[in-house]
Design a protein around this motif. Structure first.
Motif, PDB file in Angstrom:
ATOM      1  N   PRO A   1      -2.396  15.528   9.871  1.00 37.06           N
ATOM      2  CA  PRO A   1      -1.233  15.984  10.641  1.00 37.06           C
ATOM      3  C   PRO A   1      -0.102  14.983  10.753  1.00 37.06           C
ATOM      4  N   GLY A   2      -0.305  13.745  10.252  1.00 36.34           N
ATOM      5  CA  GLY A   2       0.751  12.742  10.359  1.00 36.34           C
ATOM      6  C   GLY A   2       0.681  11.953  11.652  1.00 36.34           C
ATOM      7  N   TRP A   3       1.671  11.104  11.829  1.00 36.24           N
ATOM      8  CA  TRP A   3       1.751  10.221  12.993  1.00 36.24           C
ATOM      9  C   TRP A   3       2.502  10.956  14.098  1.00 36.24           C
ATOM     10  N   ILE A   4       1.782  11.343  15.144  1.00 33.37           N
ATOM     11  CA  ILE A   4       2.306  12.254  16.161  1.00 33.37           C
ATOM     12  C   ILE A   4       2.497  11.531  17.488  1.00 33.37           C
ATOM     13  N   ARG A   5       3.519  11.905  18.204  1.00 34.94           N
ATOM     14  CA  ARG A   5       3.750  11.371  19.549  1.00 34.94           C
ATOM     15  C   ARG A   5       2.765  12.026  20.512  1.00 34.94           C
ATOM     16  N   SER A   6       1.551  11.524  20.489  1.00 32.33           N
ATOM     17  CA  SER A   6       0.464  12.122  21.258  1.00 32.33           C
ATOM     18  C   SER A   6      -0.280  11.036  22.025  1.00 32.33           C
ATOM     19  N   TYR A   7      -1.436  11.423  22.562  1.00 29.42           N
ATOM     20  CA  TYR A   7      -2.257  10.521  23.365  1.00 29.42           C
ATOM     21  C   TYR A   7      -3.499  10.069  22.595  1.00 29.42           C
ATOM     22  N   MET A   8      -3.421  10.065  21.275  1.00 24.92           N
ATOM     23  CA  MET A   8      -4.591   9.771  20.454  1.00 24.92           C
ATOM     24  C   MET A   8      -5.206   8.411  20.774  1.00 24.92           C
ATOM     25  N   SER A   9      -4.375   7.457  21.102  1.00 22.89           N
ATOM     26  CA  SER A   9      -4.874   6.111  21.396  1.00 22.89           C
ATOM     27  C   SER A   9      -5.183   5.916  22.877  1.00 22.89           C
ATOM     28  N   GLY A  10      -5.065   6.988  23.668  1.00 26.28           N
ATOM     29  CA  GLY A  10      -5.369   6.912  25.092  1.00 26.28           C
ATOM     30  C   GLY A  10      -4.144   7.003  25.977  1.00 26.28           C
ATOM     31  N   SER A  11      -2.990   6.623  25.448  1.00 26.80           N
ATOM     32  CA  SER A  11      -1.728   6.745  26.179  1.00 26.80           C
ATOM     33  C   SER A  11      -0.680   7.313  25.228  1.00 26.80           C
ATOM     34  N   LEU A  12       0.382   7.836  25.787  1.00 26.66           N
ATOM     35  CA  LEU A  12       1.409   8.475  24.970  1.00 26.66           C
ATOM     36  C   LEU A  12       2.038   7.465  24.019  1.00 26.66           C
ATOM     37  N   ASN A  13       2.137   7.846  22.760  1.00 27.11           N
ATOM     38  CA  ASN A  13       2.750   6.997  21.743  1.00 27.11           C
ATOM     39  C   ASN A  13       4.162   7.511  21.460  1.00 27.11           C
TER      40      ASN A  13
END
Length: 251
Positions: free
Chosen positions: A199-211
């Motif tokens: 899905p690409g590099w997303i502005r999500s919480y994948m690393s635990g906090s919002l990127n």
């Protein structure tokens, strides 16, 4: 007993019954919201009941969104989730296995891999998908689409790997890709269709906090994923790891 209204919907080709894991936030939530807006019935795997986005969405779509408690890292939780869904519908058309974790840990230095976290990442990212397919399979068998979609990553590509770190995450996604390959070999002859997706590099919480620095916002990432998952121009007899921008990755 399956609700009669829901059972009737199973035969409506324009409305599909879709299960999504990891729907609380990020890409999973974005896909859930967009699929509901398109008129589909969505069973959303909910890992964090304290996170309110899904509850707010349920208020907007009370008859087509069903929240299902789910921890893909637990056999018992996945089995219970499948039983919950089976009480709501007689079929599933599409499974979107989206739940995943990054597992970043500052204890990893050089060649050291923090074992407990590594096992957790593998359990969620690789075995989580296997649990979902196993326990939801009877409902998928009854569906008309028989489509299995997996959120993977270019990080799981062995031949195209460029990283010198992130052992845990990359290894877990490589394991997921192998699982999907074997599943494809087994189920494609029976009419199942597969989507394996980066899905690409997303502005999500994948690393635990919002990127906030990532390339794609949630809405765009969800739109691109859904477009690929529901594309009618895919060669169904070929399993390819596709990227959000159309790139094909070997795995």
């Amino acid at each position: 007993m399956v609700h009669p209204a829901l059972q009737r919907r199973c035969i409506m080709l324009s409305t599909q019954h879709i299960f999504i894991s990891g729907a609380d936030r990020g890409l999973g939530f974005g896909m859930t919201e967009q699929l509901l807006s398109q008129g589909h019935i969505v069973y959303a795997g909910q890992y964090m009941p304290e996170w309110t986005q899904l509850k707010d969405l349920k208020a907007r779509y009370p008859d087509s969104l069903f929240l299902v408690p789910l921890d893909v890292g637990s056999d018992e939780s996945v089995k219970a989730a499948a039983e919950t869904v089976a009480n709501l519908t007689s079929c599933l058309d599409v499974l979107i296995s989206n739940a995943g974790i990054n597992g970043h840990n500052d204890k990893d230095k050089g060649l050291h891999i923090e074992t407990d976290t590594a096992l957790l990442v593998y359990n969620v990212n690789a075995l989580g998908s296997a649990r979902l397919v196993e326990h939801l399979f009877p409902l998928l068998e009854a569906g008309s689409e028989k489509k299995l979609c997996f959120i993977s990553s270019e990080a799981g590509s062995i031949t195209q790997c460029w990283r010198s770190e992130m052992f845990r995450y990359c290894m877990s996604k490589a394991a997921l890709n192998m699982y999907v390959r074997i599943l494809f070999n087994q189920l494609r002859p029976k009419g199942y269709r597969f989507r394996l997706y980066h899905p690409g590099w997303i502005r999500s919480y994948m690393s635990g906090s919002l990127n906030p620095d990532a390339k794609l916002d949630i809405a765009d990432a969800a739109r691109l994923a859904i477009s690929y998952f529901f594309s009618q121009t895919i060669n169904e007899d070929e399993l390819v790891l596709y990227g959000y921008d159309g790139e094909r990755f070997s795995y």
